[in-house]
Write a protein that holds these residues in place. Structure first.
Motif, PDB file in Angstrom:
ATOM      1  N   ILE A  95      -5.004 -32.827  18.690  1.00 39.08           N
ATOM      2  CA  ILE A  95      -6.127 -32.773  17.557  1.00 39.08           C
ATOM      3  C   ILE A  95      -5.767 -33.313  16.591  1.00 39.08           C
ATOM      4  O   ILE A  95      -6.741 -32.857  15.549  1.00 39.08           O
ATOM      5  CB  ILE A  95      -5.579 -31.115  17.476  1.00 39.08           C
ATOM      6  N   ASN A  96      -4.440 -34.477  16.602  1.00 42.89           N
ATOM      7  CA  ASN A  96      -5.015 -35.623  15.477  1.00 42.89           C
ATOM      8  C   ASN A  96      -6.371 -36.422  15.689  1.00 42.89           C
ATOM      9  O   ASN A  96      -5.717 -37.551  16.663  1.00 42.89           O
ATOM     10  CB  ASN A  96      -3.147 -36.013  15.238  1.00 42.89           C
ATOM     11  N   PRO A  97      -6.704 -36.498  14.702  1.00 42.57           N
ATOM     12  CA  PRO A  97      -8.244 -36.812  15.259  1.00 42.57           C
ATOM     13  C   PRO A  97      -7.486 -38.822  15.305  1.00 42.57           C
ATOM     14  O   PRO A  97      -8.243 -39.676  15.975  1.00 42.57           O
ATOM     15  CB  PRO A  97      -9.017 -37.246  14.896  1.00 42.57           C
ATOM     16  N   ASP A  98      -6.274 -39.317  14.882  1.00 42.08           N
ATOM     17  CA  ASP A  98      -5.722 -40.817  15.224  1.00 42.08           C
ATOM     18  C   ASP A  98      -5.309 -41.070  15.921  1.00 42.08           C
ATOM     19  O   ASP A  98      -5.035 -41.906  16.817  1.00 42.08           O
ATOM     20  CB  ASP A  98      -5.275 -40.912  13.037  1.00 42.08           C
ATOM     21  N   MET A  99      -4.642 -39.783  17.049  1.00 42.44           N
ATOM     22  CA  MET A  99      -4.080 -40.632  18.599  1.00 42.44           C
ATOM     23  C   MET A  99      -4.705 -39.172  19.180  1.00 42.44           C
ATOM     24  O   MET A  99      -4.001 -40.040  20.386  1.00 42.44           O
ATOM     25  CB  MET A  99      -2.577 -39.586  17.539  1.00 42.44           C
ATOM     26  N   THR A 100      -6.176 -39.024  19.657  1.00 43.75           N
ATOM     27  CA  THR A 100      -6.411 -37.746  20.164  1.00 43.75           C
ATOM     28  C   THR A 100      -6.403 -39.127  21.600  1.00 43.75           C
ATOM     29  O   THR A 100      -6.015 -38.611  22.759  1.00 43.75           O
ATOM     30  CB  THR A 100      -7.715 -37.594  19.372  1.00 43.75           C
ATOM     31  N   GLU A 101      -7.245 -40.017  21.215  1.00 41.74           N
ATOM     32  CA  GLU A 101      -7.362 -41.328  22.852  1.00 41.74           C
ATOM     33  C   GLU A 101      -6.352 -41.292  23.004  1.00 41.74           C
ATOM     34  O   GLU A 101      -6.178 -41.304  24.662  1.00 41.74           O
ATOM     35  CB  GLU A 101      -8.019 -42.549  22.431  1.00 41.74           C
ATOM     36  N   ASP A 102      -4.923 -42.324  22.532  1.00 47.76           N
ATOM     37  CA  ASP A 102      -3.568 -42.319  22.976  1.00 47.76           C
ATOM     38  C   ASP A 102      -3.097 -41.622  23.448  1.00 47.76           C
ATOM     39  O   ASP A 102      -2.542 -41.622  25.118  1.00 47.76           O
ATOM     40  CB  ASP A 102      -2.953 -43.028  22.462  1.00 47.76           C
ATOM     41  N   VAL A 103      -3.357 -39.929  23.627  1.00 47.85           N
ATOM     42  CA  VAL A 103      -2.957 -38.775  23.403  1.00 47.85           C
ATOM     43  C   VAL A 103      -3.006 -38.469  24.802  1.00 47.85           C
ATOM     44  O   VAL A 103      -2.286 -38.286  25.752  1.00 47.85           O
ATOM     45  CB  VAL A 103      -2.781 -37.717  22.755  1.00 47.85           C
ATOM     46  N   LEU A 104      -4.455 -38.701  24.828  1.00 48.55           N
ATOM     47  CA  LEU A 104      -4.837 -38.238  26.131  1.00 48.55           C
ATOM     48  C   LEU A 104      -4.766 -39.437  28.032  1.00 48.55           C
ATOM     49  O   LEU A 104      -4.623 -39.135  28.445  1.00 48.55           O
ATOM     50  CB  LEU A 104      -6.941 -38.312  26.006  1.00 48.55           C
ATOM     51  N   LEU A 105      -4.203 -40.293  26.889  1.00 46.82           N
ATOM     52  CA  LEU A 105      -4.705 -41.540  28.236  1.00 46.82           C
ATOM     53  C   LEU A 105      -3.154 -41.595  28.812  1.00 46.82           C
ATOM     54  O   LEU A 105      -2.338 -41.792  29.605  1.00 46.82           O
ATOM     55  CB  LEU A 105      -4.932 -43.327  27.571  1.00 46.82           C
ATOM     56  N   ALA A 106      -2.300 -41.103  27.941  1.00 43.96           N
ATOM     57  CA  ALA A 106      -0.601 -41.064  28.018  1.00 43.96           C
ATOM     58  C   ALA A 106      -0.594 -39.361  28.458  1.00 43.96           C
ATOM     59  O   ALA A 106       0.839 -39.758  29.505  1.00 43.96           O
ATOM     60  CB  ALA A 106       0.123 -41.672  26.707  1.00 43.96           C
ATOM     61  N   ARG A 107      -0.284 -38.597  27.380  1.00 43.25           N
ATOM     62  CA  ARG A 107      -0.489 -37.357  28.674  1.00 43.25           C
ATOM     63  C   ARG A 107      -1.089 -36.537  29.050  1.00 43.25           C
ATOM     64  O   ARG A 107      -0.633 -35.253  29.071  1.00 43.25           O
ATOM     65  CB  ARG A 107       0.186 -36.620  26.781  1.00 43.25           C
ATOM     66  N   VAL A 108      -2.520 -37.265  29.578  1.00 41.99           N
ATOM     67  CA  VAL A 108      -2.892 -36.043  30.098  1.00 41.99           C
ATOM     68  C   VAL A 108      -3.716 -36.799  31.702  1.00 41.99           C
ATOM     69  O   VAL A 108      -3.175 -38.514  31.812  1.00 41.99           O
ATOM     70  CB  VAL A 108      -5.022 -35.673  29.944  1.00 41.99           C
ATOM     71  N   LEU A 109      -3.419 -36.023  32.574  1.00 42.15           N
ATOM     72  CA  LEU A 109      -4.004 -36.810  33.979  1.00 42.15           C
ATOM     73  C   LEU A 109      -5.204 -37.212  34.067  1.00 42.15           C
ATOM     74  O   LEU A 109      -5.709 -36.506  33.926  1.00 42.15           O
ATOM     75  CB  LEU A 109      -3.660 -35.627  34.850  1.00 42.15           C
ATOM     76  N   PRO A 110      -4.723 -38.477  34.817  1.00 46.43           N
ATOM     77  CA  PRO A 110      -6.720 -39.409  35.205  1.00 46.43           C
ATOM     78  C   PRO A 110      -7.063 -38.251  35.881  1.00 46.43           C
ATOM     79  O   PRO A 110      -6.806 -37.409  36.956  1.00 46.43           O
ATOM     80  CB  PRO A 110      -6.583 -40.802  35.881  1.00 46.43           C
ATOM     81  N   GLY A 111      -7.943 -38.442  35.746  1.00 45.96           N
ATOM     82  CA  GLY A 111      -9.558 -37.448  36.620  1.00 45.96           C
ATOM     83  C   GLY A 111     -10.972 -36.821  35.733  1.00 45.96           C
ATOM     84  O   GLY A 111     -10.464 -37.627  34.895  1.00 45.96           O
ATOM     85  N   PRO A 112     -11.743 -36.081  36.420  1.00 50.14           N
ATOM     86  CA  PRO A 112     -13.191 -36.496  35.686  1.00 50.14           C
ATOM     87  C   PRO A 112     -12.366 -35.720  34.185  1.00 50.14           C
ATOM     88  O   PRO A 112     -13.267 -35.854  33.541  1.00 50.14           O
ATOM     89  CB  PRO A 112     -13.912 -35.742  36.843  1.00 50.14           C
ATOM     90  N   GLY A 113     -11.718 -34.555  34.600  1.00 52.60           N
ATOM     91  CA  GLY A 113     -11.423 -33.986  32.777  1.00 52.60           C
ATOM     92  C   GLY A 113     -11.300 -34.586  32.169  1.00 52.60           C
ATOM     93  O   GLY A 113     -11.716 -34.835  30.777  1.00 52.60           O
TER      94      GLY A 113
END
Length: 287
Positions: free
Chosen positions: A176-194
């Motif tokens: 929820i930190n907009p400065d880190m959102t993209e990096d967190v999504l790429l590193a801490r979320v499984l790849p896929g449609p979501g």
């Protein structure tokens, strides 16, 4: 999907939720589907998005692992008093300062060869709370995070129930930190449609950013297996109302990662779980 529901007998909470909804409407926020990329307003808008609903959602209907932890509907006022930001809750309910874990560890987190495999029934001990933007996140030597990237993304959590809880809270606090959102999504979320949907929403937002304060208040482990967990996180919004969000975590390539729904959310489209009590939760908070 209905992974969480509100107590139909808690009339006071209906009034509070309605007040909160009016609060957001005055500021032009839209009660819409909760998309991760809009900060992941999952911790704010999801709380008020359907605050005026009179129809509670049903309990989870999906099949869960056999060792799902049973829970009860809360009924009383929130029972976990806040600690001050300079104090740290321990498993005994008292508070004491702790030494922050190192940014990178060769023995803790996902490198811990003998993690505690018991389902935690009290707050994890020896935790340091540090601010990530405006929200406090928990750090523990044994459970993690044990790795901090140059981007600031924290990862490497213990392969254990406590490790899954810490991984979930740190993920939510950082995403929820907009400065880190993209990096967190790429590193801490499984790849896929979501994840693709969440990244697209973050890069091309269609939902207004949320405002206000959120602080973690506790957790409940709905399900746990070796490579799968559902962690329900309770949070306090604007120092007043309590609500809960279920997050599905999977053990993947040596760490806990979030598994988003295809619409890019943690929990799909559901009515908010407005809590009347934290009695069925393990109290775990830094402020």
């Amino acid at each position: 999907m209905g992974l969480f529901s509100r107590d139909p007998d808690s009339g006071d909470d209906d009034d509070a939720a309605s007040d909160g909804l009016r609060f957001w409407e005055e500021r032009g926020f839209v009660a819409a589907t909760i998309v991760v990329g809009a900060v992941l307003v999952c911790l704010l808008v999801w709380f008020f998005a359907r605050g005026d609903s009179d129809t509670p959602t049903s309990q989870p209907s999906q099949t869960q692992p056999s060792n799902v932890v049973p829970t009860e509907q809360p009924t009383e006022e929130p029972s976990v008093p806040p600690a001050t930001p300079t104090e740290v809750p321990t498993s005994t309910g008292t508070t004491r300062p702790t030494t922050p874990p190192p940014l990178n560890s060769t023995t803790g987190g996902c490198r811990n060869k003998t993690p505690d495999m018991k389902l935690p029934t009290t707050a994890p001990p020896a935790v340091t709370w540090q601010f990530e933007g405006n929200i406090l996140i928990p750090l523990q030597v044994a459970g993690g995070p044990a790795t901090t990237a140059q981007s600031g993304v924290r990862s490497c959590f213990a392969h254990s129930p406590t490790g899954a809880v810490l991984a979930t809270m740190v993920l939510l606090g950082q995403v929820i930190n907009p400065d880190m959102t993209e990096d967190v999504l790429l590193a801490r979320v499984l790849p896929g449609p979501g994840r693709n949907r969440a990244l697209n929403e973050f890069r091309h937002p269609t939902t207004p950013q949320a405002a206000g304060q959120v602080q973690f208040a506790g957790f409940k482990i709905l399900a746990y297996e070796s490579n799968f967990a559902i962690i329900q996180i309770a949070a306090q919004v604007n120092n007043r109302d309590y609500a809960a969000l279920p997050v599905t975590m999977r053990w993947n390539k040596g760490d806990w990662k979030a598994d988003l729904k295809e619409d890019g959310t943690f929990n799909g489209t559901v009515a908010p779980d407005v809590l009347a009590s934290l009695d069925s939760y393990v109290g775990f908070r830094g402020a």
